[in-house]
Design an enzyme around this catalytic site. Structure first.
Site, PDB file in Angstrom:
ATOM      1  N   ARG A 230      -1.371   0.211 -11.971  1.00 16.82           N
ATOM      2  CA  ARG A 230       0.001   0.252 -12.495  1.00 16.82           C
ATOM      3  C   ARG A 230      -0.030   0.347 -14.019  1.00 16.82           C
ATOM      4  NH1 ARG A 230       1.728  -3.200  -7.665  1.00 16.82           N
ATOM      5  NH2 ARG A 230       0.923  -5.131  -8.502  1.00 16.82           N
ATOM      6  N   CYS A 365      -5.539   2.831   1.004  1.00 19.09           N
ATOM      7  CA  CYS A 365      -6.032   1.439   1.124  1.00 19.09           C
ATOM      8  C   CYS A 365      -6.651   1.215   2.503  1.00 19.09           C
ATOM      9  CB  CYS A 365      -4.917   0.440   0.845  1.00 19.09           C
ATOM     10  SG  CYS A 365      -3.533   0.583   1.967  1.00 19.09           S
TER      11      CYS A 365
HETATM   12  N1  SAH Z   1       2.906   0.619  -4.114  1.00 20.04           N
HETATM   13  C1  SAH Z   1       3.338  -0.669  -3.619  1.00 20.04           C
HETATM   14  C2  SAH Z   1       2.684  -1.058  -2.307  1.00 20.04           C
HETATM   15  C3  SAH Z   1       2.900  -0.070  -1.183  1.00 20.04           C
HETATM   16  S1  SAH Z   1       2.672  -0.744   0.393  1.00 20.04           S
HETATM   17  C4  SAH Z   1       3.142  -1.710  -4.711  1.00 20.04           C
HETATM   18  O1  SAH Z   1       2.551  -1.407  -5.756  1.00 20.04           O
HETATM   19  O2  SAH Z   1       3.557  -2.844  -4.515  1.00 20.04           O
HETATM   20  C5  SAH Z   1       3.220   0.542   1.418  1.00 20.04           C
HETATM   21  C6  SAH Z   1       4.732   0.680   1.513  1.00 20.04           C
HETATM   22  O3  SAH Z   1       5.009   1.855   2.289  1.00 20.04           O
HETATM   23  C7  SAH Z   1       5.464  -0.446   2.235  1.00 20.04           C
HETATM   24  O4  SAH Z   1       6.414  -1.014   1.364  1.00 20.04           O
HETATM   25  C8  SAH Z   1       6.168   0.223   3.435  1.00 20.04           C
HETATM   26  O5  SAH Z   1       7.484  -0.278   3.655  1.00 20.04           O
HETATM   27  C9  SAH Z   1       6.226   1.654   2.984  1.00 20.04           C
HETATM   28  N2  SAH Z   1       6.301   2.660   4.059  1.00 20.04           N
HETATM   29  C10 SAH Z   1       5.646   2.652   5.242  1.00 20.04           C
HETATM   30  N3  SAH Z   1       5.913   3.789   5.932  1.00 20.04           N
HETATM   31  C11 SAH Z   1       6.752   4.529   5.163  1.00 20.04           C
HETATM   32  C12 SAH Z   1       7.371   5.799   5.312  1.00 20.04           C
HETATM   33  N4  SAH Z   1       7.189   6.533   6.405  1.00 20.04           N
HETATM   34  N5  SAH Z   1       8.147   6.255   4.311  1.00 20.04           N
HETATM   35  C13 SAH Z   1       8.356   5.514   3.181  1.00 20.04           C
HETATM   36  N6  SAH Z   1       7.792   4.300   3.005  1.00 20.04           N
HETATM   37  C14 SAH Z   1       7.008   3.811   3.962  1.00 20.04           C
END
Ligand code: SAH
Length: 421
Positions: A230, A365
């Protein structure tokens, strides 16, 4: 099965010949196929070890290799201490102290940063245990019954060794083996100061405030593992139109806003996550007018953008910086093929829509997808779209998610920063 000549206060696991080699190289797992026999301790009630029981592991020639937690499954023992046949009384405090010292020496414990991972399983020589620190609260997650059984001792050790911690929440309902017979609650407070406000709890990462919802949120409430990545987004964000796809609670978005992004769009399929993104933006940038939080499916959103932005076959508007941080597409080895297709598909969409000279931060991940496979999926996406793409950075998990050098399986987060011409 039981050998009467052995007087041992602990159940002993005896390995087949030569199966001690990985343990002598400090790999902390004993696979069930490596076990020749089990000698139960004298007090034992059943005829097999209990899941979560502390056991001693010996070679076929009776060399003591270490002690660890017994598990039902292909990983039968996770070693806590090598070369000894018992755990010292101060074991938990010693290990927690060592983990805390590392975070302190890395400069992660500061007034403007009270969010960090304290214990990262095998990476901190505590296989099966995760502990994340949010301001004065530790969230503990057990991935093995052994750690579940020890949760009170672990909580006491954290309280004694980590000065900022006053409260300890236990959240293992999703992480413990679901078939195991488990006594005691898998979720709830282990140590609770009545003052903690868990419906409106804030923690600080690199000077930015984040609302943490460990009760309803994913994992322990926040994805601490993207902190360094980030910070890199912040360096690239100035003057850019940014899309933070799979934003969860908006980690990348806040750094992009602080970095001077022109606009930031945060997209996640979860409305609950989007509500927290809004709260986070408001708290850190009360006068912000250049951020939008959108609850949508990633593929739908990218397709809509691509369709809406094509004029006479040319892309107009769009984004200069896109972050793709999807959930683990492959949770198991047998899902890797599909996961790679998923990574290729989503990256192709982003590479197609990003403006010329755009920067793409793309992550995986999934532990089961290694960095070469991920890179190949992104390579295939770039080739499919046919744009010129350069790799600027190769990213990974941060220093408070260390990889035990003897346990390469601990590597899971990988990312690429791409320049798309
Ligand atoms: N980048 C974030 C962590 C991402 S975790 C951070 O820095 O905190 C992955 C995220 O993807 C979750 O919040 C989940 O709700 C979302 N997600 C899962 N499937 C998805 C989809 N089909 N479209 C959009 N978001 C999705």
């Amino acid at each position: 099965m039981v050998n009467d000549q052995m007087v041992n206060s602990m159940t002993t696991i005896i390995l087949k010949p030569h199966k001690e080699e990985s343990l002598l190289r400090f790999h902390p797992w004993v696979f069930s196929g490596a076990i020749a026999r089990v000698v139960l301790d004298a007090k034992h009630k059943g005829d097999v070890p209990e899941e979560g029981e502390l056991v001693c592991v010996q070679s076929s020639t009776s060399n003591v290799l270490g002690v660890g937690h017994w598990q039902v499954g292909s990983i039968a023992v996770r070693i806590l201490s090598f070369g000894s046949d018992s755990l010292p009384a101060d074991f938990w405090r010693t290990r927690i102290r060592a983990a805390y010292k590392v975070r302190e020496s890395l400069g992660l414990v500061r007034k403007d940063n009270n969010t960090f991972r304290l214990v990262h399983g095998e990476g901190d020589n505590l296989p099966g245990l995760i502990v994340d620190i949010y301001a004065d609260t530790a969230v503990v997650q057990a991935h093995s019954v052994g750690m579940h059984v020890c949760r009170t001792e672990i909580a006491d050790a954290i309280l004694a060794e980590v000065p900022q911690v006053q409260n300890i929440y236990y959240k293992s309902d999703d992480t413990l083996p679901f078939k195991a017979p488990i006594e005691g609650e898998k979720i709830g407070w282990l140590i609770h100061d009545q003052m903690v406000n868990d419906s409106e709890f804030w923690s600080v990462e690199n000077g930015l405030s984040f609302r943490i919802d460990w009760l309803r949120g994913q994992k322990t409430g926040f994805f601490i593992d993207q902190r360094e990545n980030r910070a890199l987004v912040e360096r690239y964000a100035h003057g850019k139109d940014v899309l933070n796809m799979f934003c969860y609670t908006g980690g990348f978005s806040l750094y992009a806003l602080r970095g001077g992004a022109k606009t930031v769009d945060s997209v996640d399929v979860s409305q609950k996550a989007i509500d927290i993104v809004e709260a986070n933006v408001k708290r850190n940038f009360p006068d912000c007018t250049n951020h939008r939080a959108i609850a949508a499916d990633a593929f739908d959103y990218l397709n809509d953008q691509i369709n809406a932005k094509m004029v006479n076959g040319q892309m107009v508007n769009g984004y200069d910086l896109i972050i793709l941080d999807p959930p683990a597409f492959a949770k198991h080895r047998d899902a890797v093929k599909n996961a790679l297709r998923g990574y290729q598909r989503i990256n192709a969409k982003a590479i197609e829509m990003i403006r010329p000279g755009g920067i793409l931060f793309t992550f995986s991940c999934s532990q089961a997808v290694d960095k070469e496979a991920f890179r190949l999926a992104v390579f295939s996406a770039a080739a499919q779209v046919g744009r010129s793409v350069r790799i600027l950075h190769q990213l990974h998990q941060p220093q408070d998610h260390p990889i035990n050098i003897y346990h390469p399986e601990g590597e899971y987060l990988k990312g690429l920063v791409l320049y798309v011409e």
